[in-house]
Structures are given as C-alpha cells and as structure tokens.
Scaffold this active site. Sequence first.
Site: not given
Length: 262
Positions: A2-3, A59
């Site tokens: 997850p960016e 993030k």
Amino acid sequence: MPELPDVEVFKRCLDARCLQQKVTRVQVPALSLLEGLTPQSLGRHLQGRRLRQTRRHGKFLFVRADAHGWLVLHFGMTGRLACGRWCGQAPHYTGALLRFEPGTYLAYVAPRKLGLIAWTATPASFIAAKRLGTDAAALSLAQLRKLAARRRGALKAWLMDQGAMAGIGNLYSDEILFQARLHPRTAVRDLDRHSTARLHRAIGRVLARAIAAQADPKRLPDTFLLRHRTVGDRCPRCAGPVRRIRAAGRTAYYCPRCQPAP
DNA sequence: AGGACGCCCTGTTCGC
DNA sequence: TGCGAACAGGGCGTCC
C-alpha cells in the site's frame, strides 16, 4: 504494497461506506499493531461515537471520530481495509475490527502485521512527530526543486524517503522513474531543471492515474512499467528487456535503454 | 547524511 | 512430489 494510491482508494471506500455510522464494538486481535494505545483505550475512543471525516497524508490514513481525536492507520506491506455487512465473522487476518450500528463492519486486515494503528489529537501533530514530508501528490514543482537542492544520494531512495515526500514506495518509485526516463541510481544533484520538471510531472501523473485505476495494476495502461515488472518481460516503450537491480535496499525494475545509467 | 544491512512478519515462489 | 530457503517490502534501528 500500500502506497499513496492504494491508501487513497482505502480512504474513498471508507468515506463511501463507513462515515456517519456509529461504532458499537471495537476488537483488536493483533495487539502488536497498536502503537501507544491499548485495546481498551481504543475502545473508549471509538465506542458509541460516529466516524465523521478522513484524511490521508502519504501512506497514512486518519479517521476522525466525533470531535474527539483521530485514529491513525498505516498499512505496512500487506495491509488493507475491508468493509461490508457483518455476517458473524471478520475476514481472515483481521488486525482490528470496528462494528457499526446498522450491522456493518470495517476491518483492518494485515496478514503480515507490519502496519500500525495509533491515535492522535490531530493529523498535523502526528505528521510532525513522524517527520513526514509533504504529501507526494500535493508537491509543487517549486517544492520539489527546493528538496532536490538539499539532497545528496540517488533518486530512488529520495523518492521513497517519507521524510522528504510522503507516499511513494518501491513500486511507484520505479514507475515514476520510468515515466521520467531517469535511472534509479541517478544522483539527485545531477538533475537539471528540465529533468526535475519531468520528474515532477511523472510524480503527479503516475499517482493520479494509479488512483483513477483504483490502484489496481491490471487497470493501468499497458504503457506502465508496473504491468511489466518481472524478469524477462519487455519495456512497453522500446521492447528491450526490463532489468532488475538492488537500489536503496529494494528490488528496482527499470529499462536500461530508456533510463540510461548516470 | 546516506547507504547497506538486519529485523519484524508470513504467504508465496523457487530450487534442489 | 516435497520440503526448506529465499523472497516480497514499509519502516525503523544500527553501523560505517
């Protein structure tokens, strides 16, 4: 994984499905994810309150509960959000679970438990404490030039440095460098005005297109390196072989023809 | 200051 | 076929 784009997609999902709902129950099966709070204190913060607002910085996802404080979520490598109608069982690898009055739930799912759940008075104070840089999607060209002027070292590490700019990780740094036609090991101080502008455009465009594609690589155009990020695959621009190297402690993919070595 | 590296963590992939 | 090693990588800490 997850960016910034992935977290933005989580945010929009939460906004659409969980805002204004009253929390009836809080459970934290993965205690190691909690930073600076206990399951009891998290329960006190959230129970009986409604989720009112979310914000994303890099993030990190912030969720405000009824004028009270903000839940902070970071997804590590494999974290994600899942929500839906409660049917008696949380998804596999649920690290934290919120259940809402109408019989719905929000699950923070983290198979590798590398994420983080915290609480903060305001997003700004958390961002300051973690020394996060400006959100990469909101970074102006002037800001990028300013950051570049005081940075030594290679491009890829710079893009991924959350203290310089927040939100870019391994995958999207590769994509940004590919679109900007810059080698991951190019020294930041070697950027001229033109390539800095190109880099800035690539940052904005890659992040925006990834969000539009719901951060799903399969929905991205075939012209993206992300679609060809495997050994033996070919560059979508020149059809040359994609190369894999170690850079900034991570596996970097790039096209040696389109992104010539410094 | 930056880079290389190890650690955390565990599902998946690779190699013998 | 089967099993263990290596890999994946975000972030942090340590050492040089």
